[in-house]
Every structure is written in C-alpha cells, then in structure tokens.
Design an enzyme around this catalytic site. Sequence first.
Site, short mmCIF file in Angstrom:
data_model
loop_
_atom_site.label_atom_id
_atom_site.label_comp_id
_atom_site.label_asym_id
_atom_site.label_seq_id
_atom_site.Cartn_x
_atom_site.Cartn_y
_atom_site.Cartn_z
CG ASP A 86 -1.82 1.16 1.11
OD1 ASP A 86 -1.74 1.94 0.48
OD2 ASP A 86 -2.93 0.99 1.75
CB ILE A 117 -0.59 6.76 0.43
CG1 ILE A 117 0.50 7.37 -0.23
CG2 ILE A 117 -0.89 7.86 1.79
CD1 ILE A 117 0.04 8.88 -0.79
CG ASP A 118 -3.01 2.03 5.23
OD1 ASP A 118 -4.11 1.75 4.57
OD2 ASP A 118 -2.98 1.89 6.42
CB THR A 124 -5.51 8.06 0.67
OG1 THR A 124 -4.72 7.09 0.06
CG2 THR A 124 -5.34 9.14 -0.71
CG ASP A 176 -5.98 -1.58 3.58
OD1 ASP A 176 -5.30 -0.40 3.14
OD2 ASP A 176 -6.90 -1.72 3.02
P1 2AM Z 1 -5.99 3.70 2.32
O1 2AM Z 1 -6.10 4.82 2.77
O2 2AM Z 1 -5.08 3.02 1.68
O3 2AM Z 1 -7.45 3.65 1.37
C1 2AM Z 1 -9.13 3.50 7.28
O4 2AM Z 1 -10.18 3.14 7.94
C2 2AM Z 1 -8.51 2.45 6.65
O5 2AM Z 1 -9.42 2.09 5.60
C3 2AM Z 1 -7.40 2.98 5.67
O6 2AM Z 1 -6.24 1.97 6.05
C4 2AM Z 1 -7.68 2.90 4.28
O7 2AM Z 1 -6.60 2.72 3.48
C5 2AM Z 1 -8.82 2.12 4.27
N1 2AM Z 1 -9.72 2.24 3.15
C6 2AM Z 1 -10.06 3.55 2.90
N2 2AM Z 1 -11.19 3.34 1.96
C7 2AM Z 1 -11.49 2.00 1.71
C8 2AM Z 1 -12.11 1.27 0.68
N3 2AM Z 1 -12.96 1.73 0.07
N4 2AM Z 1 -12.12 -0.15 0.78
C9 2AM Z 1 -11.17 -0.81 1.52
N5 2AM Z 1 -10.55 0.07 2.43
C10 2AM Z 1 -10.51 1.33 2.70
CA CA Z 2 -3.75 3.52 -0.02
#
Ligand code: 2AM
Ligand code: CA
Length: 288
Positions: free
Chosen positions: A105, A107-108, A110, A233
């Site tokens: 990932d 950027i976790d 975002t 994630d």
């Molecule tokens: P991300 O920033 O890589 O999208 C926050 O609750 C977590 O959920 C973060 O790790 C985020 O990762 C992830 N996340 C956000 N939107 C998502 C989506 N639509 N499906 C799955 N994971 C998501």
């Molecule tokens: Ca991400």
Amino acid sequence: MSNDQKEIYTIGSKSYTAVAINTAAKAGEWIKLKLGAHARLDLKSSSQDLVTEVDRGSEALIRNLIKTHFPDHAFLGEEGVGSGPEASVKALQEAIGEDYLWIVDPIDGTTNFVHGFPFFSVSIALAHRGEVIVGVVYDPIHDELFVAEKGKGAYLKGKPMRVSAEARLSDSLVATGFPAGTHTTLPVNMKGLQSIAPHVRNIRVVGSAALHMAYVAAGRLSGFWEIGLNSWDLAAGALLVKEAGGEVTDTMGRSYSLPVRHVLATNGGIHRELQLQLAAADATGYEA
Ligand code: 2AM
Ligand code: CA
C-alpha cells in the site's frame, strides 16, 4: 565468470528485509515532500486526482526499487488493482500462489494525507507462498519504521516491540476504522462502536489500518478491529502484531491469512472478550 566478478554484479544479494526497509523509507520521504505542495493545489482543483498521483507515484517508486532487486518476484499494489472489493479479491486470488509476492500500500491513510492530518504510512509486505515473511510499516511524519521478520521478532528503531499487557477490555485503549466509500460497512461499524465503547477505556480512529496494527505491535493500542479492508492494508501489520506477541484473526476469531478483510488484532489478552463483544453486536462484518 570468476566468483569475484559474480559478487560485484549480484544486486539481489541484499536481504528481503533490507530492501523492504529502504524502499519504504524512500517512498515515505517522497510522500512527505509532496504533502504541503499537494494540499495547497488540492483546494483549487480535484483533490482526488492529485492524491492519486502521489499514490501512483509512490507505488511506481516502490515497484521499481523492488523489481531492481528481485526481478522475478510478483507484485500486488493497491494502485495496480481496479476499485471495489471484487477486483481486490480477484487480484489477490490470482497472485497468492506466487513463490514470492510483494504486497504494497503506497499510502495507507490517503484521506489523512489529503487533509494534512499527520497519520499515514507506507506498508510493504513480502509473502512466500501465501505466508507473510517480512512486514514493514513506515510513518514518514513521525519517522517511525516498524519492521518484522517471521520468527525473528518485531522492531522499532532497533528495539524489540512488545504488545501491551491489558487482560480486560475495561483497561484497554482500542482502535477501529471507517473505510471510505463503502456504504455497506458504515452501519456495521456503528453497531461495533456502540457496543464496544462502554466496555473499553477509550476508542481511537486514526485513519490508517497499517499504523493501527503497528501501534498494537508497539503496545500503544491494546487492540484494533476494522471491516472491509484489503490485503495491502493488513499484510505487513499482521506480521508486526504476531511477531510482537499479539494475536491476529478475522472478526470471527479465525486465524489471519492474506484474504482476510475483516480484521481483529490485539495484544492477545483481550482478544476473546473483544471478539465476543463484536459477535454479540452483530458487528463482525460476516453474515450471522
Ligand atoms: P487507504 O488509505 O489505503 O485507502 C481507514 O479506515 C483504512 O481503511 C485505511 O487503511 C484505508 O486505506 C482503508 N480504506 C479506505 N477506503 C477504503 C475502501 N474503499 N476499501 C477498503 N479500504 C479502505
Ligand atoms: Ca492506499
């Protein structure tokens, strides 16, 4: 070719873990550089487009570095997969049998990145035949690099990490998350929150699943649950928690494996109590 010559040209002789660390650090530094600049530009045009550029740029950087060292290894990154759970599940299914698979990932967290909320991370895991053997989570804002190797422990700045000692929910600080854009998960999340909140010391929602897992490993959180996540994630964070002495399952209490999307990661001491509470509230994300 003599042995000496061979050694000079063997770029891939670096360890998997060293490559994961260096790559996560480099991507993290690059993302950090883009933080202010993009935040300002975002207000004028589409914030989503701009952040997608940083996500894609970070993933390209990571992929290129890993391919330089290990050209034969497979690569699964969030930005290389279509949106939605079906595409994510299919991409993992296709890749999970690979001998060596990097799960990334770029950027976790975002949403945090877009808003300048200083909690996001780069998550890099290496799986060998479906089992995670290296996990690195890097938080460039706080310059914290969490690293784990299967069977060798989990470390932060050279010191072994250990999960916290709480044995009861009432003494625990736990975290959860709200994955954006998945309308189906919100009602389940609200049930979970409502049910868990009265039983714990407090709840945090920081916005990066990988960081939440790293914080469980570091003993800063007693536990974390979230539904609707993807392999990238969780893969690195799951190894961090396990190697720090914690427990990782799905929200039904079944052992963690790469396809798990509804996760429960704790110090072990509160695992069963938290799992039972989620189940009683019908908040596991699985059909009852
Ligand atoms: P991300 O920033 O890589 O999208 C926050 O609750 C977590 O959920 C973060 O790790 C985020 O990762 C992830 N996340 C956000 N939107 C998502 C989506 N639509 N499906 C799955 N994971 C998501
Ligand atoms: Ca991400």
